[in-house]
Design an enzyme around this catalytic site. Structure first.
Site, PDB file in Angstrom:
ATOM      1  N   GLU A  82     -34.072 -17.905  17.439  1.00 57.71           N
ATOM      2  CA  GLU A  82     -35.634 -17.381  16.009  1.00 57.71           C
ATOM      3  C   GLU A  82     -37.067 -18.307  15.998  1.00 57.71           C
ATOM      4  O   GLU A  82     -38.197 -17.993  15.848  1.00 57.71           O
ATOM      5  CB  GLU A  82     -35.001 -17.963  14.472  1.00 57.71           C
ATOM      6  CG  GLU A  82     -33.694 -16.765  14.362  1.00 57.71           C
ATOM      7  CD  GLU A  82     -33.225 -16.825  12.940  1.00 57.71           C
ATOM      8  OE1 GLU A  82     -33.944 -18.392  11.409  1.00 57.71           O
ATOM      9  OE2 GLU A  82     -32.907 -15.455  12.625  1.00 57.71           O
ATOM     10  N   GLY A 194     -29.362 -22.804   1.638  1.00 58.78           N
ATOM     11  CA  GLY A 194     -27.548 -23.259   0.936  1.00 58.78           C
ATOM     12  C   GLY A 194     -27.016 -22.760  -0.368  1.00 58.78           C
ATOM     13  O   GLY A 194     -26.245 -22.838  -1.174  1.00 58.78           O
ATOM     14  N   ALA A 195     -28.287 -21.411  -0.765  1.00 53.50           N
ATOM     15  CA  ALA A 195     -27.962 -20.464  -1.769  1.00 53.50           C
ATOM     16  C   ALA A 195     -26.831 -19.849  -2.050  1.00 53.50           C
ATOM     17  O   ALA A 195     -26.842 -19.655  -3.494  1.00 53.50           O
ATOM     18  CB  ALA A 195     -29.821 -20.384  -2.908  1.00 53.50           C
ATOM     19  N   GLU A 196     -26.671 -19.770  -1.030  1.00 56.04           N
ATOM     20  CA  GLU A 196     -24.973 -18.766  -1.419  1.00 56.04           C
ATOM     21  C   GLU A 196     -24.580 -19.046  -1.450  1.00 56.04           C
ATOM     22  O   GLU A 196     -22.757 -19.051  -1.866  1.00 56.04           O
ATOM     23  CB  GLU A 196     -25.366 -17.273   0.128  1.00 56.04           C
ATOM     24  CG  GLU A 196     -25.806 -16.365  -0.017  1.00 56.04           C
ATOM     25  CD  GLU A 196     -27.380 -16.452  -0.299  1.00 56.04           C
ATOM     26  OE1 GLU A 196     -28.021 -17.555   0.589  1.00 56.04           O
ATOM     27  OE2 GLU A 196     -28.510 -15.951  -0.539  1.00 56.04           O
ATOM     28  N   ASP A 315     -31.262 -10.522  -4.903  1.00 54.03           N
ATOM     29  CA  ASP A 315     -30.659 -12.416  -3.433  1.00 54.03           C
ATOM     30  C   ASP A 315     -32.229 -11.414  -2.437  1.00 54.03           C
ATOM     31  O   ASP A 315     -32.727 -11.944  -1.909  1.00 54.03           O
ATOM     32  CB  ASP A 315     -29.860 -12.189  -2.315  1.00 54.03           C
ATOM     33  CG  ASP A 315     -30.157 -13.142  -1.523  1.00 54.03           C
ATOM     34  OD1 ASP A 315     -30.547 -13.612  -1.630  1.00 54.03           O
ATOM     35  OD2 ASP A 315     -29.879 -12.073  -0.424  1.00 54.03           O
ATOM     36  N   ASN A 403     -38.166 -10.044   6.092  1.00 51.75           N
ATOM     37  CA  ASN A 403     -37.326 -11.396   5.740  1.00 51.75           C
ATOM     38  C   ASN A 403     -38.367 -12.566   6.806  1.00 51.75           C
ATOM     39  O   ASN A 403     -39.472 -12.836   7.026  1.00 51.75           O
ATOM     40  CB  ASN A 403     -35.950 -11.368   7.096  1.00 51.75           C
ATOM     41  CG  ASN A 403     -34.569 -12.079   6.040  1.00 51.75           C
ATOM     42  OD1 ASN A 403     -35.561 -13.747   5.815  1.00 51.75           O
ATOM     43  ND2 ASN A 403     -34.001 -11.671   5.601  1.00 51.75           N
ATOM     44  N   TRP A 404     -37.932 -13.715   7.732  1.00 52.78           N
ATOM     45  CA  TRP A 404     -38.341 -14.271   7.605  1.00 52.78           C
ATOM     46  C   TRP A 404     -39.076 -14.286   9.013  1.00 52.78           C
ATOM     47  O   TRP A 404     -40.038 -15.236   9.358  1.00 52.78           O
ATOM     48  CB  TRP A 404     -37.055 -15.845   7.645  1.00 52.78           C
ATOM     49  CG  TRP A 404     -35.994 -15.041   9.181  1.00 52.78           C
ATOM     50  CD1 TRP A 404     -35.371 -14.917   8.789  1.00 52.78           C
ATOM     51  CD2 TRP A 404     -36.454 -15.265  10.782  1.00 52.78           C
ATOM     52  NE1 TRP A 404     -34.788 -13.898  10.708  1.00 52.78           N
ATOM     53  CE2 TRP A 404     -36.289 -14.602  11.660  1.00 52.78           C
ATOM     54  CE3 TRP A 404     -37.798 -15.884  11.597  1.00 52.78           C
ATOM     55  CZ2 TRP A 404     -35.363 -14.299  12.828  1.00 52.78           C
ATOM     56  CZ3 TRP A 404     -37.871 -15.316  12.857  1.00 52.78           C
ATOM     57  CH2 TRP A 404     -36.745 -14.913  13.651  1.00 52.78           C
ATOM     58  N   CYS A 617     -14.270 -13.781   6.174  1.00 59.55           N
ATOM     59  CA  CYS A 617     -14.613 -13.627   8.126  1.00 59.55           C
ATOM     60  C   CYS A 617     -15.615 -12.579   8.588  1.00 59.55           C
ATOM     61  O   CYS A 617     -16.055 -12.423   9.366  1.00 59.55           O
ATOM     62  CB  CYS A 617     -12.715 -13.176   8.626  1.00 59.55           C
ATOM     63  SG  CYS A 617     -11.807 -13.480   8.277  1.00 59.55           S
ATOM     64  N   MET A 658     -15.756 -23.107  14.657  1.00 58.77           N
ATOM     65  CA  MET A 658     -15.195 -21.914  13.989  1.00 58.77           C
ATOM     66  C   MET A 658     -14.430 -23.435  13.136  1.00 58.77           C
ATOM     67  O   MET A 658     -13.629 -23.824  13.370  1.00 58.77           O
ATOM     68  CB  MET A 658     -13.855 -21.415  14.888  1.00 58.77           C
ATOM     69  CG  MET A 658     -12.681 -20.745  14.191  1.00 58.77           C
ATOM     70  SD  MET A 658     -13.354 -20.178  13.037  1.00 58.77           S
ATOM     71  CE  MET A 658     -11.767 -19.319  11.458  1.00 58.77           C
TER      72      MET A 658
END
Ligand code: CA
Length: 692
Positions: A82, A194-196, A315, A403-404, A617, A658
């Site tokens: 990005e 980290g708000a999620e 959100d 978005n970003w 997942c 993982m």
């Protein structure tokens, strides 16, 4: 005129083409005048106002027929890229997956140095949106990067060796940095995300020289029992219900911070409150979440705020890139700040005062609000959504109308070029049983990532990616290009009357800035999210862009979202008469999954596995177990399936990204997930299905 002012020298001699920096380190004066250094791209948005406009015109609307590849550099990763490359004196500085930093020769693509901050791959458990980074900052001989494990690191610009490395966050909590640092008043300014999951958002300023913390400004109030850090936060506390501080509250500034040196103000947007849903948080506007904030650069004191989505329920982070401009409004010059918000409205504010000047829907399909109060800018919410705990099909989707991905503003055309999404919908259902759990996601949605949602999402039809040329003064589109993909990447505007943008299917295209006619395209082989940049070396104009498909859309892999091209990450650079050969290595599985040879399971177990897979997942391995950039589990071999406990519970592949789910899942649940994966592989093997 001082010899230490190459910019002034360039101005007076009229030599606006690539003035050399004469070995002078990048200081505040050079940053303030970065717009004149047309050979370079010194800051994230090129200049403090972050217009992403370059006056270079060697590559122009009449010469795109000669535009070709100068070189490409494989980066050996399959995760999202990005970053905005920074460029000084023919050297590109980029950041890639897991925060690797590279210095690259702009003429040849040769790597001059690289640095790996060795971010713990187990942090992947708390990354909503891939192992991405949006770029570095450059100042006084150092390169600065924020990391996914919450560090801010200074590297020597010429060697890539670390000079200092400080922690910006308590990483026993799910903080992560994906945004690019910004420079102001000799400080490096950085937020986090980290708000999620549940964090308390803040922005910090560090001494660029030694990494010492100078100030920290929280975006939401903490536990009142501990006292408030400021009057602003004390006031904000009145807009919350219940014990919001137990989740952290949210409101992180996970994307950009922009600086106006004349007003000495820093601006940034804040993310959603935790949890997403009003029904779970209680009443109130939840200040200063989903807001644009201005803080005094010297102290971090909050000067004004403008909340784009009061009491956010969807959100609608207000973290999209902020762009500054001086524009004449009703005969009066105003200092403006602009944002094309996730929530579907384009905001036009006075940046000295925060006064709302205008706002308008810039995409179609917006249904959560019918408009904005013309005086205050407060949204008028659709009645059907107020206080509802019933399932709601809401537009825009949480991925946002924008978005970003950076937009660009051309002072020549007066238009803002927005990577937008029309008609994006999502079914929202608050989980009324939700209780904060620090070991997992805390969005609080019942539908979040669940398998059945995929079908509903599909029935809603996918979003339509658009490149929108928006007239910010008149608040209307001058033109729109409908993309064949759900999303387009960041945008660059140039003096050649061109707008460059990449997209999910790997195409980088150049459009005429005045009317949107596509003049040129190139297939980069891998989906593009990052914004291109342009610069000049030895009298030759170049355009560079990172191709690397990932981020939430790729990892989430929603059906009906159009063509996306996962693949190996690379940096591509173009020039007139560029004739480099390009043979990207093939990526992905070339045939249907093999028929799984074992594991019989009951339909009940498969169903339980489907729900668990959806909840834990799918965000990385794809909805319906169809993955792009990360391992497609339908292709897992017998040994992997037999050893699934060691992978999922014992964390045997934590070093590869993982993490262990031992705190979230038990062995029976892991077996149910395996049964679901095997059932998906079996179904697709029988149908002869292919990877996307
Ligand atoms: Ca968010």
């Amino acid at each position: 005129m001082s010899k230490r002012r190459p910019i002034a020298w360039a101005l007076l001699t009229g030599l606006l083409l690539a003035p050399p920096s004469l070995g002078i380190p990048i200081d505040d004066a050079r940053l303030r005048a970065a717009g004149l250094e047309t050979g370079n791209w010194l800051m994230y948005g090129r200049t403090h106002d972050e217009n992403r406009f370059s006056p270079l015109d060697q590559i122009g609307e009449r010469s795109t027929g000669r535009l070709g590849l100068a070189w490409s550099r494989e980066l050996g990763t399959t995760r999202g890229l990005e970053a905005t490359p920074l460029v000084e004196d023919g050297i590109l500085y980029i950041s890639g997956a897991w925060n690797l930093v590279y210095a690259i020769d702009a003429r040849t693509g040769g790597i001059l140095w690289h640095y790996d901050p060795k971010v713990q791959r187990s942090r992947a458990l708390f990354l909503c949106c891939d192992a991405v980074n949006r770029g570095v900052a450059l100042y006084r001989g150092k390169i600065y990067i924020g990391t996914l494990d919450g560090r801010l690191i200074a590297l020597d610009q010429h060697t890539g060796k670390p000079v200092w490395d400080v922690s910006t966050a308590d990483i026993t909590k799910p903080y992560a940095i994906s945004g690019a640092p910004r420079i102001a008043r000799g400080m490096v300014v950085i937020g986090n995300g980290g708000a999620e999951y549940g964090v308390r958002g803040y922005v910090s300023a560090f001494d660029a020289q030694n990494g010492n913390l100078i100030w920290r400004t929280y975006t939401v109030p903490g536990d009142p029992a501990n006292g408030f850090e400021s009057k602003a936060l004390e006031k904000a506390a009145q807009s919350w219900s219940g014990e919001w501080w137990k989740t952290g509250g949210g409101g992180p500034a996970w994307e950009g911070v922009v600086y106006d040196p004349a007003l000495d103000l820093l601006y940034f947007g804040t993310g959603n409150p935790t949890a997403w849903y009003r029904a779970l948080r209680g009443k109130g506007d939840a200040l200063y979440t989903a807001s644009i904030l201005a803080v005094r650069a010297a102290t971090g004191e909050i000067v004004w705020h403008f909340q784009t989505t009061p009491g956010d329920n969807w959100d609608y982070d207000a973290t999209q890139p902020l762009v500054q401009a001086e524009l004449s409004i009703r005969g009066r010059m105003r200092k403006i700040i602009m944002q094309a918000n996730k929530n579907g409205f384009f905001y036009f504010l006075d940046r000295a005062t925060g006064e709302f000047l205008s706002g308008k829907q810039f995409v179609s399909g917006v249904n959560w609000a019918t408009g904005l109060n013309p005086r205050t800018g407060r949204p008028v919410e659709a009645k059907s959504f107020l206080e509802s705990t019933e399932p709601m099909i809401v537009s825009p989707h949480p991925d946002g109308a924008h978005n970003w991905n950076p937009m660009a503003f051309s002072p020549t055309t007066g238009l803002v070029y927005v990577p937008a999404k029309s008609d994006s919908h999502m079914l929202h259902v608050p989980d009324m049983q939700w209780a904060y759990n620090p070991d997992k996601g805390n969005a609080g949605g019942d539908d979040f990532y669940e398998g059945p949602m995929a079908d509903k999402d599909h029935a809603m039809s996918g979003p339509k990616g658009e490149l929108v040329a928006w007239d910010p003064v008149r608040q209307r589109a001058a033109w729109r290009v409908r993309l064949p993909t759900a999303s387009g990447g960041g945008v660059l505007a140039t003096g050649g009357n061109l707008v460059f943008q990449g997209r999910a299917d790997g195409i980088l295209a150049a459009y005429r800035a005045t009317d949107g006619k596509q003049l040129w395209s190139f297939d980069a082989g891998t989906g593009i999210m990052a914004p291109p940049v342009t610069y000049m070396v030895d009298g030759v104009q170049y355009v560079s862009v990172l191709a690397g498909w990932g981020g939430p859309t790729a990892l989430f892999n929603p059906p009906g979202w159009g063509k996306m091209k996962s693949g190996f990450g690379r940096l591509l650079t173009f020039r007139l008469d560029g004739r480099a050969e390009f043979h990207p290595p093939p990526f992905g599985h070339q045939g249907p999954p093999p028929m799984p040879s074992f594991v019989e399971a009951s339909p009940e177990q498969v169903h339980e596995g489907e729900l668990l897979y959806g909840a834990h997942c799918a965000a990385c391995h794809g909805i319906n177990a169809v993955a792009g950039p990360l391992p497609d589990l339908r292709y897992a071999g017998k040994q992997t399936l037999e050893g699934i406990d060691s992978i999922v519970l014992a964390g045997s592949r934590a070093s590869m990204g993982m993490p262990s789910f031992a705190k979230i899942l038990d062995a029976d649940q892991v077996r149910a997930i395996r049964a679901y994966i095997v059932s998906r592989a079996r179904a697709d093997a029988m149908a002869g299905a292919r990877t996307p």
